[in-house]
Design a protein around this motif. Structure first.
Motif, short mmCIF file in Angstrom:
data_model
loop_
_atom_site.label_atom_id
_atom_site.label_comp_id
_atom_site.label_asym_id
_atom_site.label_seq_id
_atom_site.Cartn_x
_atom_site.Cartn_y
_atom_site.Cartn_z
N GLU A 1 0.82 -1.21 0.00
CA GLU A 1 0.00 0.00 0.00
C GLU A 1 0.85 1.26 0.00
O GLU A 1 0.51 2.26 -0.66
N THR A 2 1.99 1.24 0.72
CA THR A 2 2.89 2.40 0.71
C THR A 2 3.43 2.63 -0.69
O THR A 2 3.51 3.77 -1.17
N PHE B 1 1.38 6.54 -7.09
CA PHE B 1 0.27 7.38 -7.54
C PHE B 1 0.62 8.86 -7.40
O PHE B 1 0.37 9.67 -8.30
N LYS B 2 1.25 9.22 -6.29
CA LYS B 2 1.63 10.61 -6.07
C LYS B 2 2.67 11.06 -7.08
O LYS B 2 2.64 12.19 -7.56
N ILE C 1 -6.30 6.68 -8.14
CA ILE C 1 -5.46 5.80 -7.34
C ILE C 1 -5.92 4.35 -7.42
O ILE C 1 -5.13 3.42 -7.26
N GLU C 2 -7.21 4.13 -7.70
CA GLU C 2 -7.70 2.76 -7.80
C GLU C 2 -7.11 2.05 -9.02
O GLU C 2 -6.87 0.84 -8.97
N LYS C 3 -6.88 2.78 -10.09
CA LYS C 3 -6.21 2.17 -11.24
C LYS C 3 -4.79 1.76 -10.90
O LYS C 3 -4.32 0.68 -11.29
N HIS D 1 -1.65 -4.68 -7.72
CA HIS D 1 -2.07 -5.99 -7.22
C HIS D 1 -2.14 -7.03 -8.34
O HIS D 1 -1.96 -8.23 -8.06
N ARG D 2 -2.35 -6.63 -9.55
CA ARG D 2 -2.47 -7.58 -10.65
C ARG D 2 -1.12 -7.93 -11.26
O ARG D 2 -0.91 -9.07 -11.68
#
Length: 326
Positions: free
Chosen positions: A132-133, A139-140, A151-153, A159-160
């Motif tokens: 997650e970090t 994303f930033k 951020i979900e993309k 994760h994929r």
């Protein structure tokens, strides 16, 4: 991606006063080598199959030889293929090189996957944090370049694709680089930098004897750095090692002389054995010829004797027949 490798590498190069900027493993990525992502399209950039490790190792060795033989920092030193860059830092080009080692830092997310490349470095640092970090940092970092940043993309992509490949290759990298400094990337940047500097300075301060007996203080020389002229001023310990090497050379010379005498003796014995074998073969041939000659003479004698016997028997029969006729 997102652990802070590039940031830490750049800060290290500055603090260690290296005239060379860090080399990025990403410069040696070859998209044509990467497998296709059938689900999302494009290429999978996280696989070791898409990295030209051999070229990276070769260019590091070339840079080490160049810096070791130079009196001044080169005007330009380019690394990598189409993603490559010049690594000479600003205001350092053409400056004189002193006796201190030149540090070259390399950073990359698969840097320890190739065993030969991993073994070329004298110092190794492993920077790791949770998924997650990394997602939030990535994303930033890319938000300013994307108008519709989501951020979900980024999380879905991580994760994929990113995180599964990281966990798959993690074990191989850690096995190849057992003597590394492990850092938690979630710590404060200042604390991470302090630990990394202490680790590197400790390696630079501890001389290590190479296979040839020469002491090398530069932890980057094997992976892409060097020092002025490739040699440092000799110390008492180096002189001691050189004296040991000279003694070993003399012992080897004496051993070579003894071995050459033994070899000549062995060769003489082999020549005698060969001559003996030849003489034995000659005697055997002589005996065979003698036996053949003896048998031939014997058969000739027997034929003569048989002919004589036949002629005597014939004469006797003639005499008998004549007497009967009378």
């Amino acid at each position: 991606s997102g652990a802070g490798k590039s940031t830490l590498a750049n800060k290290l190069a500055e603090k260690l006063k290296s005239p060379l900027a860090p080399v990025g493993m990403d410069w040696f990525l070859v998209p044509e080598w990467m497998p296709k992502d059938e689900e999302a399209g494009g290429r999978i950039w996280e696989t070791p199959g898409g990295v030209d490790f051999a070229r990276l190792l070769r260019e590091l060795s070339d840079a080490a030889a160049l810096i070791a033989a130079a009196d001044r920092v080169p005007e330009q030193l380019r690394f990598g293929g189409k993603f490559g860059q010049d690594i000479i830092r600003k205001d350092y080009a053409g400056s004189r090189l002193g006796p201190d080692p030149v540090v070259l830092i390399v950073e990359g997310f698969l840097l320890f996957y190739d065993k030969a490349l991993c073994g070329a470095f004298q110092g190794r640092i492993w920077l790791e944090t949770d998924c997650e970090t990394c997602v939030r940092r990535r994303f930033k970092r890319g938000k300013a370049r994307k108008k519709a940043a989501d951020i979900e993309k980024t999380r879905t992509w991580f994760h994929r694709q990113v995180w599964p490949h990281f966990t798959t290759n993690r074990g191989t990298q850690l096995r190849n680089a057992r003597d590394l400094l492990r850092l938690d990337a979630s710590e404060e940047p200042g604390a991470l930098l302090g630990k990394a500097i202490d680790h590197c300075q400790g390696l630079l301060a501890s001389p290590q004897k190479s296979r040839s007996g020469e002491l090398r203080r530069s932890w980057t020389e094997r992976g892409g750095g060097g020092r002025k002229g490739g040699m440092a001023k000799k110390t008492d310990e180096e002189d001691h090692y050189e004296e040991e090497e000279e003694g070993e050379d003399e012992d080897e010379d004496r051993g070579d002389g003894e071995e050459s005498e033994e070899d000549s003796e062995v060769e003489d014995e082999e020549d005698e054995e060969e001559e003996s074998r030849r003489s034995r073969r000659g005697r055997k041939r002589h005996h065979r010829r003698c036996r053949h000659h003896h048998h031939r003479q014997h058969h000739r004698k027997r034929r003569r004797e048989e002919g004589c016997n036949r002629s005597r028997r014939g004469r006797r029969r003639k005499r008998t027949a004549a007497s009967r006729g009378e």
